[in-house]
Design an enzyme around this catalytic site. Structure first.
Site, mmCIF file in Angstrom:
data_model
loop_
_atom_site.group_PDB
_atom_site.id
_atom_site.type_symbol
_atom_site.label_atom_id
_atom_site.label_comp_id
_atom_site.label_asym_id
_atom_site.label_seq_id
_atom_site.Cartn_x
_atom_site.Cartn_y
_atom_site.Cartn_z
ATOM 1 C CD GLU A 6 -2.204 -2.219 1.870
ATOM 2 O OE1 GLU A 6 -0.720 -2.558 1.802
ATOM 3 O OE2 GLU A 6 -2.571 -3.276 1.479
ATOM 4 C CG HIS A 52 -9.737 -6.534 8.567
ATOM 5 N ND1 HIS A 52 -8.500 -7.151 9.400
ATOM 6 C CD2 HIS A 52 -9.384 -7.396 7.283
ATOM 7 C CE1 HIS A 52 -8.293 -7.604 8.318
ATOM 8 N NE2 HIS A 52 -8.690 -8.062 7.088
HETATM 9 C C1 LIG Z 1 -2.188 -4.796 4.502
HETATM 10 C C2 LIG Z 1 -3.087 -6.198 4.272
HETATM 11 N N1 LIG Z 1 -3.814 -5.548 2.836
HETATM 12 C C3 LIG Z 1 -4.376 -6.019 1.759
HETATM 13 C C4 LIG Z 1 -4.878 -6.626 2.887
HETATM 14 C C5 LIG Z 1 -6.092 -7.833 1.801
HETATM 15 N N2 LIG Z 1 -5.929 -9.601 1.844
HETATM 16 C C6 LIG Z 1 -5.762 -9.932 2.592
HETATM 17 S S1 LIG Z 1 -4.941 -11.362 2.147
HETATM 18 C C7 LIG Z 1 -4.459 -10.324 0.713
HETATM 19 C C8 LIG Z 1 -4.120 -11.651 -0.034
HETATM 20 C C9 LIG Z 1 -2.563 -12.694 0.672
HETATM 21 O O1 LIG Z 1 -1.952 -13.580 0.991
HETATM 22 P P1 LIG Z 1 -0.638 -13.928 1.177
HETATM 23 O O2 LIG Z 1 0.507 -13.223 1.129
HETATM 24 O O3 LIG Z 1 -0.242 -14.978 -1.325
HETATM 25 O O4 LIG Z 1 -1.780 -15.408 1.239
HETATM 26 P P2 LIG Z 1 -2.806 -16.034 1.020
HETATM 27 O O5 LIG Z 1 -3.610 -15.437 1.316
HETATM 28 O O6 LIG Z 1 -2.214 -16.601 -0.022
HETATM 29 O O7 LIG Z 1 -2.660 -17.231 2.006
HETATM 30 C C10 LIG Z 1 -4.543 -9.436 0.522
HETATM 31 C C11 LIG Z 1 -4.362 -8.546 0.105
HETATM 32 C C12 LIG Z 1 -4.683 -7.108 4.361
HETATM 33 N N3 LIG Z 1 -5.088 -7.823 4.385
HETATM 34 N N4 LIG Z 1 -3.550 -6.373 4.690
#
Ligand SMILES: Cc1ncc(C[n+]2csc(CCOP(=O)(O)OP(=O)(O)O)c2C)c(N)n1
Ligand SMILES: Cc1ncc(C[n+]2csc(CCOP(=O)(O)OP(=O)(O)O)c2C)c(N)n1
Ligand SMILES: [Mg+2]
Ligand SMILES: [Mg+2]
Lengths: 366, 360, 360, 366
Positions: free
Chosen positions: D96, D165
């Protein structure tokens, strides 16, 4: 345009910018009898208290940028590295989010970190850890863990540090459940509130101010902690209440002195704790005086003063003779140039003018 | 030069000498855990559809081998920090399935007393120091736990270590960088594990990471990295054991990338329309749970009947978990301000919405 | 593998073929610029002591060769983002010394109209898009400028590029990581330059960076890195030219680490007591300005008299700058709300402190 | 403890959590005649407006996590990648701070980025770029550059997303000079304010709300932008003023309907712009009604409501029959469990109770 009173420079430490100190009006310490007190600077009170707590409890450690070898940007931690070593006075890379978060993790394991972030402006880098982690962990995990962490950071403008280095963002933290926020205005309170903050099991934002570090006052020996969540009447009066905190209290006391000469008796309430907010003490004072001015260094709209004004209007409605007056900073990114900085920041003249207008509006008679 | 040459898992295992034959009992135990997670997650999905669970709900479906392998490598005294995708870890770390399900149901008997929900499992006793919902949010506190360990006393084979889990997408956020650098510069006993399920929500690793071989990212901090097959529970476990040993004995951080595959959408409500038919088929083909079952049968550790018995047994465990959760009490609104603070202070706000401000 | 093998400056120069003999005129021009920065910074320090300058004031003393080399490599159409330690860059990018000094004095004739001060020099025309006071704050916007260029049209030798400067300490903050990753994954025309003056305030690189060979940090993003002698203006310039060429033609980011030495404290008020006598002596021994002067004299490009003439000339330039700044008007408090917004909107606050809230 | 009214679920998109929608009370759109208007959801209004602006001005582009292939966490950008391609609908890594800052840089070079941050909670990661950069660049560099950037982000609780959240942190941004902050409550305003935000040359925080996306209302054709900095009276009334914004306006309108049946006439003021704040319109309404309640989803102390309460008490002092009442969230990190979440969040019953008490306190008679 308003004219500004000149400021008298106090000697500043080599590590401090500019030569624009503030005149030191009487502080709370001058008004309260303190046995066994030594006169010292706000800086010294902080330094002594950190030392004292590190000796008392070996779980207390300090962490932050340039606090060790450099002895702190504002020299609050001077001498502590030599005394306690690099593990308990931990210099960090420039990584506010990382080291604040690391302090949170260490706190979850029973340590009591005191984090220094150079100025409140840089806390923005760590704010996700402060607000989404430190403030949430105890409650969100059902009370299984706590985060006994103190985050020391100075705010405030007036040093010609320009827009990104002169902010007062404490209202953000004061808004967040799960945090506690304290803001000492005198050396004595710097000590008493720091003791309380370190011993508290929740994350405490400990707000300092660049312009207070060289101010002096008596500081009691011993280790009596303040009670977080309580304001103090630092000057009793009958005609007008000024509510402020941190550096603003000094300005309020200065203005109170000025008006005393004219026979106007001003009561000054020092919040000391921004969260929890001691609404009762604030309103009780206004109930006595019937007139209120709130004073802060921060921008006016949605500032600390907004809550104070609302609190007073709601809690002392029937006692007010005129609307609460707010004195706060002009709403611009603070410019570097001194004449503009002076114009934007509220000072004793601005406060005095508001008090005078309030007296007029309410047909004050001695 | 530690920063350049990628270390393979084989090398790590050789170095640490952990590759040995596992007993049938151990392997069957792994299967039972994987099957339990599978059954639990499928049920969670169902319970979500039936509105028993709210909020966000992210499942470990497809990641069971990684989950079980990692958790098996931990000592009870080690600390675990993980993400919102945490049900499987909670179970494999020994939390009662009923209490995990109760957390999903928002009940007082939940592991976080119903305060945290799916994303925020916590168990102080089992040193599972939380699922975290902010991407990358868990990494700095995990480093801090390792810092605490390093301040507690000298290194040694019996000392504690920290394991910090994260997704592939998480390696692109600033806190990842700051944290790995701190762990490197302070020599902390921590193992970072990237569960590379190839997607962060809908974004493939290649579109998100300029260095998509994520185990190499440790090079910027002189942290050795290893990539393992996340579908191989033993390989995962061994890599974790080796890394934990290094953390304990040398007080040096390590990085593991476990290659995995997400079987479904990002969370239960994501239909994952952005995934191609091929991709979904491949994920299914690589599904570690039936594959491990097959492997155990082929190796003669289990017969089909015994395997089915395990599947049925874990289903019953999950039935019981649901029943426990269902029978547990909802938190009462009176408890709203419980644990607002750890230390009570004067004037802490306790007003309910719309209540008159009482000040005098 | 692009991520592992460190590229030396020699290699880069060979590849790009930039190493060629410089004319005496060019070299003398470099010296004049270095001498001007030196004289300007010394005067700034003096003016600070005389309270003509306030706030924080960070000098480029000791970094003159790096500053001049980097700025010479830029085309006028390129964009520059830098840090609070920006006076030298402002001068070498062609900003008038008087206006730079006026900014330090907080005058309306300053390059940022007195709003920014020492840390915030800006010149839209010369595409110096700012000195920034927040560590790492300039990096994401610099990447965004490169993104804008990439959206403007296709790559090519004549296209624009971005140069983004930072200190060694800055490589440890999250925005560094996020930004380099974005530049890598989006193939942006940007050159990141780390001015490694060995200290971030008082902290040595080794205490701050787990990988203290900072040019290697690009490996986590497949960005090639090169380390150059920051005291060698030609080497710096050539590395920058090569990197900019790659950025323009291939739309691939590059990373340069210029090894430098800070001659004084972190800012003018820092006595740098934490530095050893040896360290200070070494910094002085490596001082690039007298060294380059010496070199030009030895090479026969200058005689001592001509060199002295340049030194005197730049002193006069600085005298004029101070005079210009001194004679310039202070901003009037009436101008406080100028440029509060770029687009005026209803009800924008314009109250001065303590003014009555007017609402009806 | 108070009892909570049940909420009736509306169909939610597959990508949205939980099944706890809000009853849709009448919206502003239902009260204002709109020729050439089509009824559509708030989501659709945003999607259409983004498309329209991208067609109009090729400097407009979208940037954020999962806005392209995934079509947005809340599907606001659905279809736009297919229409405009990956350069103008740019998916980003989870970074971000990085991509918000990159949008700032692109804006400095003349682009008009519309940034999506998935929820306001994650804006904390980017807050240094927003507050110390986007908000400062125009002023601090003497007006030489500007940052025409829109940051779209939804806030709000009520979806059982738990403490990290579910926050409403818009008051932080509303406090910052250099930023503009708007918060549409209806589909029509979503369009008109988004048009204004995109065409404005300053950084604009565009606050959405998870609970509003499926609400419906008429949206006029054409491209008339709203005026940033102006509130709207979305329901005229004579007896009480309720001031709110975003989702809170719907609750206010619902409560106003309830009271109408009893013969109490409630005026509802929708702020629309949190910064600048239209004090005049707020106070003018209260001068007409003599009674004020401020309503918000956010925590009470130092919230938006604090400024509103202060503004009213200061600006309409002589017209108030009783103190302003504030209705806001309980000050705890929002728990996951539904009964606790319902207890913590303010709803129509809470608001109605405050209105009723205010009427009683002021001896209201029809
Ligand atoms: C700082 C932040 N930005 C965006 C999000 C929204 N978000 C939740 S999970 C996710 C994807 C995460 O991907 P990854 O690290 O590959 O983990 P996975 O869900 O595949 O286990 C996002 C963008 C968040 N929770 N926190
Ligand atoms: C986010 C942030 N943290 C801390 C600071 C205070 N600070 C200003 S300069 C500096 C040191 C930077 O070191 P380096 O990147 O090496 O640059 P140098 O000053 O040596 O040129 C620090 C810590 C800041 N301005 N911003
Ligand atoms: Mg993933
Ligand atoms: Mg440096």
């Amino acid at each position: 345009m308003t004219s500004r009173s000149g400021t008298v420079a106090e000697p500043v430490e080599a590590s401090e910018p500019g030569a624009h100190g503030y005149r030191r009006p009487l502080t709370r310490a001058d008004h309260v009898a303190m046995p066994n007190a030594q006169v010292m600077t706000y800086r010294q009170a902080l330094n002594d208290t950190l030392r004292q707590e590190m000796i008392r409890d070996d779980k207390v450690f300090l962490i932050g940028e340039e606090i060790g070898v450099f002895e702190g940007s504002y020299k609050i931690t001077a001498g502590l590295l030599a005394e306690f070593g690099p593990e308990r006075v931990r210099d960090t890379p420039i990584a506010e989010e990382g080291f604040t978060g690391a302090a949170i993790g260490a706190a979850m394991l029973g340590y009591r970190p005191v984090v220094e972030i150079m100025t409140i402006n840089f806390t923005l880098k760590a704010i996700d850890q402060i607000v989404n982690h430190a403030a949430k962990i105890h409650s969100m995990f059902g009370g299984q863990s706590s985060v006994p962490l103190v985050l020391r950071t100075p705010g405030g403008g007036g040093q010609q540090l320009a827009a990104t280095h002169s902010q007062n963002l404490e209202v953000w933290y004061a808004h967040i459940p799960g945090l506690k926020v304290v803001a000492p205005s005198s050396p004595a309170d710097a000590k008493a509130l720091l003791l309380a903050a370190i011993r508290d099991n929740d994350p405490v934002i400990f707000l300092e101010n660049l312009a207070l570090y060289n101010t002096k006052g008596p500081v009691p020996d011993g280790d009596e902690a303040a009670e977080i969540g309580r304001a103090a009447v630092v000057r009793a009066g009958t005609d007008v209440t000024i509510v402020s905190y941190s550096r603003g209290v000094l300005t309020a006391l200065e203005v109170a002195e000025r008006f005393e000469a004219e026979g106007v008796s001003i009561e000054v309430v020092d919040l000391r704790s921004l969260r929890p907010l001691d609404r009762r003490s604030i309103c009780a004072s206004v109930m006595r005086t019937g007139r209120a001015v709130v004073f802060e260094d921060d921008w006016l709209t949605y500032g600390i003063g907004a809550e104070l004004s609302a609190t007073i209007a709601e809690g002392a409605f029937d006692y007010l003779d005129a609307p609460v007056r707010r004195v706060a900073a002009a709403e611009v990114p603070l410019p570097y140039a001194k004449p503009l900085e002076l114009a934007a920041m509220p000072d004793a003249d601005d406060l005095a003018r508001a008090v005078r207008e309030l007296l007029q509006d309410t047909r004050f008679r001695k | 030069m530690p920063s350049s040459a990628p270390v393979t898992s084989a090398e790590v295992n050789q170095v640490a000498g952990h590759r040995h034959e596992e007993s049938a009992e151990t392997l069957i135990g792994f299967y039972r855990e994987m099957a339990l997670i599978r059954a639990f997650e499928l049920r969670a999905s169902e319970m979500y559809a039936r509105a028993r669970i709210g909020g966000y709900c992210h499942l470990n479906l497809g990641e069971e081998a990684t989950v079980v392998g990692l958790m098996d490598a931990l000592q009870p005294s080690d600390y675990l920090f993980t993400t919102y995708r945490d049900h499987g870890y909670a179970l494999a770390r020994g939390m009662e399935p009923g209490k995990v399900m109760a957390e999903l149901f928002g009940k007082t008997t939940g592991v976080s007393r119903g305060r945290g929900g799916s994303m925020h499992m916590f168990d102080a006793e089992r040193r599972m120091l939380g699922g975290y919902g902010i991407v990358g949010g868990q990494i700095p506190p995990a480093v801090g736990a390792a810092l605490a360990i390093s301040m507690d006393g000298p290194a040694g084979a019996e000392t504690e270590a920290v394991m910090c889990l994260m997704g592939d997408g998480t390696t692109n956020i600033g806190s990842f960088h700051e944290s790995l650098n701190l762990a490197g510069v302070w020599n902390l006993p921590i193992v970072f594990v990237i569960i590379n399920n190839r997607l962060g929500m809908g974004t493939p690793v290649e579109a998100a990471s300029a260095e998509p071989e994520l185990y190499k990212r440790g090079s910027a901090y002189r942290i050795p990295g290893v990539r393992v097959d996340g579908n191989d529970v033993i390989e995962v476990r061994d890599a974790a054991l080796a890394a934990l040993e290094q953390a304990r004995i040398e007080r040096r951080p390590a990085l593991i990338e476990a290659m995995s595959y997400r079987l479904r959408g990002h969370s239960v409500v994501d239909p994952a329309r952005y995934r191609s038919v091929d991709d979904t088929a491949e994920a299914k083909a690589q599904d570690p749970v039936p594959a491990f079952r097959e492997r155990l049968i082929e190796a003669g550790h289990l017969d089909a009947q015994a395997a089915t018995a395990i599947d049925q047994e874990v289903d019953l465990v999950v039935d019981d978990a649901v029943k426990f959760a269902e029978d547990s009490p909802d938190p009462s609104p009176d408890e709203l301000f419980d644990n607002a603070y750890a230390t009570d202070v004067a004037n802490a706000p306790r007003s309910l919405p719309g209540e008159r401000l009482v000040v005098s």
